[in-house]
Enzyme design. Structure first.
Site, mmCIF file in Angstrom:
data_model
loop_
_atom_site.group_PDB
_atom_site.id
_atom_site.type_symbol
_atom_site.label_atom_id
_atom_site.label_comp_id
_atom_site.label_asym_id
_atom_site.label_seq_id
_atom_site.Cartn_x
_atom_site.Cartn_y
_atom_site.Cartn_z
ATOM 1 N N ASP A 145 32.947 20.372 28.846
ATOM 2 C CA ASP A 145 32.327 19.117 29.250
ATOM 3 C C ASP A 145 31.785 18.382 28.031
ATOM 4 O OD1 ASP A 145 31.182 17.416 31.456
ATOM 5 O OD2 ASP A 145 29.301 18.048 30.537
ATOM 6 N N GLU A 179 37.065 17.729 27.399
ATOM 7 C CA GLU A 179 36.787 16.386 27.905
ATOM 8 C C GLU A 179 36.430 15.582 26.663
ATOM 9 O OE1 GLU A 179 34.131 14.225 31.346
ATOM 10 O OE2 GLU A 179 33.117 15.630 30.021
#
Length: 677
Positions: free
Chosen positions: A353, A390
């Site tokens: 993330d 990401e």
């Protein structure tokens, strides 16, 4: 060097090592029930060793022992020091967690107004003052566990054959009718034959789970009576989240929770399915400086967090704090955590993330040569698993798609935007008599592997994880039925969630009439576009036909393009969230996959399954290397060619023609070099 954390060295003793570079005293607090709902505590002081590490032997312990850390040291918020020995802290290297946060003044290292929980500042210095309130009965506890080793072999699916399926433990299994009720929403349900059969018959290869690291709900959510459903609020990077275990496992303790997860991974592996974890190393659950002191802040905030020259958190995540990956101990903790999940649970990879935060130096700038990225690539264990970034955060120059080094793959937001623009946003403009925003060139670039972003070095199409939806944003069905987000149920007055959805409602907002929870119409069962009881719409049948066609167009684009496709759980079933594009705090039918299917949903599932069968059957749909347009056959055939609606080779002028809505792609059928992937 002794590994950090508590590690059993005999049946009754453990070796303890804790990093707290600025501390003046560190102790392990052993906790046992006092019989009255509280805890008896025995403190074992540690001795300062080297390089900021404190160590010692802890006697009289066994697996299952609850414990925490207490750290004393300077209180100087402007220098980043917030030590308070009254705070019981979770061990960053603890492999189990039990208990939860009771939000109140006791959880904070600073003095707060008990009504508003706002920090009370020292009038002389203008900084928070140390609390001194004991937190042992108000915070989660670490649990001492035996070392465990994964029991199953990893499937090691080649990237060229990989199809990722992003799902939430509870959301995927909470309503499945063939899963026993006691197992629904748990780790055990992931390995249930009914769930495994859906994944294997669909044709996906890799289950990507939203965060399962132990978490704590943010105080702002607790104040609104809500919880962090998605789990992007990490407390412990080595312990699994207990709330996803069965009631029996939670009652039995942290070891049983861990074993339930391990058993589920083994069952998925036995079916040839990989397990990838979504991991959140960019920030922690402690939030900004006004948040609780649960672990890192009380141990050594000045080392673990990026702080400015006034001791304030530097936030590149939008979550209040950012871990400081210019510090060796932060890099080491992250590497140790990753190795733990591979070796102890057998997971097959990780999706990181807000990954640019993990590669920012002391000056805050991103570098693809950052020591963390280099260390992962050089590690013999971690370089052998799937690594997915990401590739954006909220920091300076935060959009880094295409800028991660091998062996990393990346979520490709440019693929998402191109597909949605072509099939939805531009189609909406055309239906209104407007000029579309792009021609076919951008879509063609994405269809053929995004070589403009993924051709550096030895990277190629397989570095692109193609997405049209993800957990955040509209579901695929909702992208074809809503033009505006409808997040009122989140309790933030519809301010949260993205407004850039590139969607098209095909003429009217919302699904109509309603369907079962998890299907179009959403869980609220609204009868009309906005939850009203509107009269039957004579155009509804045609509109729903067009929406379903758009869903199929998007799935076809995703699953027949070069790169690695990712399906969001439920998109293959036409799942709706009622127009909510950010249900991060809704553990309810809004967020759960619905398994009672209307006939069109069963047809959509069959279509998705067939598209994945075609992808498996034709390697030219999943090339290892980017096409060059070069001649690859004596008859003059090239490895990739583009044709217009009349079957003629595309001209340069046609690529720029925004009125063009047809392009044909020829993929040469020669072997793709799949063995190299």
């Amino acid at each position: 060097m002794t590994p950090l954390g508590l590690h059993l060295v005999s049946a009754t003793s453990a070796q303890a090592s804790v990093f707290a570079a600025h501390a003046s005293a560190v102790s392990v607090a052993l906790l046992d029930p006092d019989g009255h709902g509280g805890w008896e505590e025995r403190a074992v002081p540690l001795q300062r060793a080297r390089h900021g590490v404190w160590s010692g032997v802890v006697d009289g312990v066994a697996a299952g022992q609850r414990y925490g850390l207490r750290v004393d040291g300077p209180w100087d918020p402007r220098a980043g020091h917030r030590h308070d020995p009254a705070k019981l802290l979770v061990d960053p290297y603890g492999r189990g967690v039990e208990g939860g946060l009771r939000w109140g003044p006791e959880a904070c290292a600073h003095v707060v107004d008990p009504t508003t929980m706002a920090p009370l500042l020292d009038p002389a210095t203008g900084t928070p003052t140390r609390s001194g309130l004991d937190s042992a009965g108000h915070v989660p506890h670490s649990v001492l566990l035996d070392h465990a080793v994964a029991g199953s072999a990893r499937p090691k699916v080649p990237w060229s054959q990989t199809v990722v399926y992003e799902a939430h433990v509870r959301g995927l299994t909470m309503t499945h009718p063939d899963v026993p009720e006691a197992l629904r929403g748990t780790y055990a349900a992931l390995g249930h034959p009914a769930v495994v059969e859906h994944l294997t018959s669909l044709g996906v290869t890799t289950l990507e789970l939203l965060p399962i690291h132990a978490i704590v709900d943010e105080p702002a959510l607790l104040a609104r009576g809500r919880h962090n459903y998605w789990g992007y609020s990490t407390l412990s990077y080595l312990a699994p989240e207990p709330r996803y275990a069965t009631a029996a496992a939670r009652e039995a303790g942290a070891a049983a929770v861990s074993q339930e997860l391990r058993t589920a991974v083994d069952a998925l592996h036995a079916a040839g399915l990989e397990v990838v974890l979504d991991v959140v190393y960019n920030h922690t659950c402690e939030g900004g400086g006004d948040g609780p002191s649960l672990s890192f802040r009380g141990l050594d905030a000045a080392s673990y967090y990026r702080l400015d020259d006034q001791g304030h958190d530097v936030d590149s995540t939008g979550c209040g704090n950012s871990l400081d990956f210019s510090h060796p101990r932060v890099v080491a903790l992250t590497l140790d955590s990753l190795r733990h999940w591979v070796s102890a649970y057998g997971v097959d990879g990780f999706r990181f993330d807000l990954a640019p935060t993990l590669a920012r130096g002391a000056d805050g700038s991103y570098s693809p040569q950052h020591p963390f990225l280099v260390a992962v690539a050089a590690d013999p264990l971690l370089s052998d698993v799937k690594l997915i970034a990401e590739p954006w955060d909220l920091g300076h120059d935060g959009w880094r798609t295409g800028d991660f080094p091998a062996p990393w793959a990346e979520w490709n937001d440019r693929f998402r935007d191109a597909a949605r623009d072509f099939w939805l946003a531009d189609a909406r403009r055309l239906s209104s008599g407007e000029q579309p925003g792009q021609g076919t060139a951008e879509l063609a670039t994405r269809l053929s592997g995004s070589a403009d972003m993924f051709s550096r070095g030895d990277r190629g199409p397989l570095a692109s994880v193609n997405i049209v939806t993800a957990h955040d944003g509209f579901t695929l069905a909702d992208a074809c039925a809503f033009e505006h987000k409808h997040n009122e149920e989140n309790g933030e007055d519809n301010r949260d969630g993205s407004s850039d959805n590139r969607s098209w409602n095909h003429g009217e907002e919302g699904w109509h009439p309603p369907h079962q929870p998890g299907g179009p119409g959403g869980p609220a069962g609204a009868a009309g576009p906005s939850g009203s009881s509107a009269a039957p719409d004579p155009d509804a049948a045609l509109r729903d036909h067009l929406r379903r066609r758009s869903v199929r167009n998007m799935l076809g684009t995703l699953l027949l393009s070069a790169g690695v496709p990712m399906i969001t759980a439920g998109d293959e079933l036409g799942r709706s969230q009622g127009g909510n594009n950010n249900p991060y705090c809704l553990d309810s039918p809004v967020s759960w996959v619905g398994w009672t299917l209307a006939p069109w949903q069963r047809r959509l599932l069959a279509t998705t399954t067939e598209l994945l069968r075609l992808r498996r059957a034709h390697p030219q749909l999943r090339p290892v290397r980017a096409p060059t347009g070069d001649v690859v056959d004596p008859d003059g055939t090239t490895d990739r060619a583009w044709f217009d609606a009349d079957g003629e080779l595309m001209s340069a002028q046609q690529w720029d023609d925004t009125d063009a809505r047809v392009v044909q792609m020829f993929c040469h059928g020669a072997p793709s070099g799949e063995r190299d992937a």
